[in-house]
Design an enzyme around this catalytic site. Structure first.
Site, short mmCIF file in Angstrom:
data_model
loop_
_atom_site.label_atom_id
_atom_site.label_comp_id
_atom_site.label_asym_id
_atom_site.label_seq_id
_atom_site.Cartn_x
_atom_site.Cartn_y
_atom_site.Cartn_z
N HIS A 23 0.88 -1.12 -0.09
CA HIS A 23 -0.06 0.03 0.01
C HIS A 23 0.79 1.22 0.19
O HIS A 23 0.86 2.07 1.06
CB HIS A 23 -0.96 0.17 1.28
CG HIS A 23 -2.08 -0.66 0.99
ND1 HIS A 23 -2.85 -1.25 2.05
CD2 HIS A 23 -2.80 -1.42 -0.14
CE1 HIS A 23 -3.89 -1.91 1.64
NE2 HIS A 23 -3.79 -2.12 0.47
N HIS A 79 -11.52 -9.62 -6.71
CA HIS A 79 -11.23 -8.41 -5.99
C HIS A 79 -10.12 -7.39 -7.05
O HIS A 79 -9.46 -7.96 -7.73
CB HIS A 79 -10.26 -8.47 -4.86
CG HIS A 79 -9.77 -7.36 -4.12
ND1 HIS A 79 -10.43 -6.05 -4.00
CD2 HIS A 79 -8.74 -7.23 -3.31
CE1 HIS A 79 -9.77 -5.17 -3.36
NE2 HIS A 79 -8.53 -5.92 -2.73
N GLU A 81 -8.13 -4.80 -6.56
CA GLU A 81 -6.99 -4.12 -6.30
C GLU A 81 -5.72 -4.53 -7.16
O GLU A 81 -5.73 -5.88 -7.48
CB GLU A 81 -6.78 -4.26 -4.78
CG GLU A 81 -5.72 -3.19 -4.20
CD GLU A 81 -5.49 -2.73 -2.70
OE1 GLU A 81 -6.34 -3.64 -2.09
OE2 GLU A 81 -4.96 -1.94 -2.27
N ASP A 83 -2.78 -5.33 -6.81
CA ASP A 83 -1.99 -6.53 -6.34
C ASP A 83 -2.63 -7.91 -6.85
O ASP A 83 -1.72 -8.92 -6.69
CB ASP A 83 -1.72 -6.69 -4.60
CG ASP A 83 -2.88 -6.52 -3.76
OD1 ASP A 83 -3.67 -6.11 -4.32
OD2 ASP A 83 -2.75 -7.14 -2.72
N HIS A 147 -11.81 -6.22 1.76
CA HIS A 147 -11.85 -4.66 2.33
C HIS A 147 -12.29 -3.78 1.41
O HIS A 147 -12.04 -2.38 1.63
CB HIS A 147 -10.45 -4.64 3.04
CG HIS A 147 -9.25 -4.43 2.10
ND1 HIS A 147 -8.52 -3.15 1.70
CD2 HIS A 147 -8.89 -5.38 1.11
CE1 HIS A 147 -7.75 -3.39 0.93
NE2 HIS A 147 -7.94 -4.72 0.56
N ASP A 166 -8.50 -11.39 0.02
CA ASP A 166 -7.53 -10.94 1.17
C ASP A 166 -8.00 -11.42 2.65
O ASP A 166 -7.21 -11.30 3.49
CB ASP A 166 -7.71 -9.13 1.14
CG ASP A 166 -6.88 -8.67 0.20
OD1 ASP A 166 -6.23 -9.09 -0.31
OD2 ASP A 166 -7.60 -7.69 -0.42
N TYR A 194 -2.25 -8.39 10.13
CA TYR A 194 -3.10 -7.96 8.47
C TYR A 194 -4.49 -7.47 9.14
O TYR A 194 -5.10 -6.51 8.60
CB TYR A 194 -3.11 -9.20 7.65
CG TYR A 194 -3.79 -8.79 6.33
CD1 TYR A 194 -2.64 -8.63 5.34
CD2 TYR A 194 -5.02 -9.06 5.93
CE1 TYR A 194 -3.32 -8.52 3.97
CE2 TYR A 194 -5.39 -8.77 4.93
CZ TYR A 194 -4.61 -8.48 3.98
OH TYR A 194 -5.08 -8.20 2.61
N HIS A 227 -3.25 -13.74 -0.05
CA HIS A 227 -1.68 -13.64 0.33
C HIS A 227 -1.32 -14.61 1.56
O HIS A 227 -2.14 -14.94 2.48
CB HIS A 227 -1.61 -12.09 0.91
CG HIS A 227 -2.03 -11.04 0.11
ND1 HIS A 227 -1.07 -10.46 -0.78
CD2 HIS A 227 -3.04 -10.26 0.06
CE1 HIS A 227 -1.62 -9.45 -1.50
NE2 HIS A 227 -2.80 -9.35 -0.70
FE1 FEO Z 1 -6.93 -5.67 -1.16
FE2 FEO Z 1 -4.44 -8.10 -1.50
O1 FEO Z 1 -5.56 -6.41 -2.14
#
Ligand code: FEO
Length: 460
Positions: A23, A79, A81, A83, A147, A166, A194, A227
């Site tokens: 981030h 998702h 995002e 990543d 999230h 996530d 996390y 992750h």
């Molecule tokens: Fe919300 Fe691992 O991205």
């Protein structure tokens, strides 16, 4: 290289040993990380998620070494995002028109980031499923605001794997892939870090989502997050931990956070630590100079704490910028049910303690009356105030969640993130008393989770 997960499922993600910040620079990575993507090869071949943009070419070359990309029948994007979606553009250059299954909000976030390319999106919602052959299905479960508004999980029947995105993840590189192979201390610490630093603001939603997941009666045998380690051994342990963590979690710990100019405030911090140990030898005490500490590690310690004490000297009629930044982050994380005290040195005007108390209260802490304001350097008279301050921090049980007020007024749900405004609960964090109907909310009231206005709500 693929790694076998279960049945015809392989891990095809990116193990990121070099990653040290996430981030931007806002989240520290101390034990590496991974962006997990998965390949399911039944009668249909399905790719679940991709990896972060900088690794897109490695990712695609690796996939090509395992399969013909044209064999991919669908992509599931849990998702948007970057990543996880960061390889989509390069991948779809190779296999345009491949169907992408995702939520309506994911279409918005993916097109928002990468532009409109007429990609072949198929919007799904909770309970929708697709048949992938060999008697197996993918069932989708929206995970709004866990999230991001677009977050989703996907359940693979037969193998009973929940691809949880996530949620339940950790920034932790585990070459061996599975939780039972990982260092348990690091695994649990990284999972908690996390949660504390990314998911805690959404704890109320998480609690409801876990209940909803439970009602779906999915026979989960494995949880494969986006992750870190895959939960293979006792996978529900992390679900149970989340259920506990989401309810204003605390241990018998007090964390002291401060910064100092000429060490006076340091002396008070250490005296408070000594006094806590004197009054309550079993209470864990941690002390951090926030200017020299990793803020995400500190927040994890605060997450575990029943109380905190925060110190800053007065500088230019205010507090040190290191402490101010820390307090802004603290407010974002929406910790509940914790006490706080303030302390600090000053030379003439001496506003710091008052400012600290106001900011701690704004961050949702129950601020105790006792404090230590020390002119120039702390002396015995200042130290004499510490026992009272510490007894207030230690007093009784930690504050309890307010009792529910009964209300017959209808609930309203945020169409963006799924937050439910319940008149019986109100929104006490934003000055809305329990019993306030949705109609009587101020016009400038905003969703406490995603920030949209009242016009984005509909009756539940
Ligand atoms: Fe919300 Fe691992 O991205």
């Amino acid at each position: 290289m693929r790694k076998h997960v279960k049945g015809n499922v392989s891990w095809v993600g990116y193990l990121d040993w070099e990653l040290d910040r996430f981030h931007g620079d806002d989240y520290s990575i101390l034990n590496g990380s991974s962006q997990n993507a998965y390949l399911i090869e039944e009668e249909k071949t399905v790719l679940v998620d991709t990896v972060w943009t900088p690794h897109r070419f490695d990712f695609i070359e690796n996939l090509k070494s395992e399969i013909d990309l044209n064999k991919i029948d669908f992509i599931v994007m849990n998702h948007g995002e970057c990543d996880h979606s960061g390889s989509l553009t390069a991948l779809l250059d190779e296999i345009p028109n491949t169907p992408i299954y995702c939520t309506a909000n994911a279409v918005k976030s993916i097109e928002g980031q990468y532009g409109k390319h007429n990609w072949n999106f198929h919007v799904v919602k909770t309970g929708d499923s697709i048949d992938i052959g060999n008697g197996k299905e993918l069932i989708f479960v929206e995970m709004r605001m866990l999230h991001w508004p677009d977050s989703m999980a996907t359940f693979l029947t037969g193998d009973n794997i929940l691809f949880s995105m996530d949620a339940f993840g950790q920034h932790y590189a585990v070459e061996e892939l599975f939780n039972d192979k990982a260092d348990q201390c690091v695994l649990n610490k990284e999972a908690m870090k996390y949660f504390a630093n990314i998911l805690n603001p959404f704890a109320p939603i998480l609690t409801k989502k876990l209940e909803e997941l439970g009602k779906l009666n999915l026979p989960i045998e494995m949880i494969a997050p986006a992750h870190g380690a895959i939960w293979r051994e006792d996978p529900l342990q992390i679900v149970n931990k989340y259920a506990t963590w989401a309810k204003a979690y605390q241990e018998d710990q007090i964390t002291i956070v401060y910064d100092t100019m000429w060490e006076g405030t340091t002396k008070i911090a250490h005296k408070i630590a000594d006094e806590i140990h004197m009054q309550s030898p079993d209470t864990v005490v941690k002390v951090f100079n926030i200017a020299k500490s990793d803020k995400n590690e500190v927040m994890t310690e605060i997450f575990k704490s029943r109380a905190i004490a925060v110190g800053s000297p007065t500088v230019s009629s205010s507090i040190l910028s290191s402490v101010a930044g820390f307090l802004e982050f603290l407010k974002q994380l929406k910790f509940k049910n914790k006490k706080a005290a303030a302390f600090g040195c000053y030379g003439w005007s001496g506003e710091s303690v008052k400012i600290l108390k106001a900011k701690l209260s704004e961050a949702g802490f129950e601020v105790v009356d006792g404090d230590v304001r020390s002119l120039w350097n702390p002396d015995e008279m200042d130290f004499a105030k510490i026992p009272e301050l510490v007894s207030e921090l230690l007093a009784g049980e930690a504050p309890q969640v307010k009792k529910e007020v009964k209300s017959s007024a209808p609930k309203y749900v945020c169409t963006v993130c799924g937050y439910v405004y319940d008149p019986a609960q109100g929104d006490p964090d934003h000055g809305i008393a329990a019993g306030t109907s949705f109609e009587n909310l101020p016009e400038d009231w905003a969703c406490p989770i995603c920030g949209v206005g009242k016009d984005q709500f509909e009756q539940a």
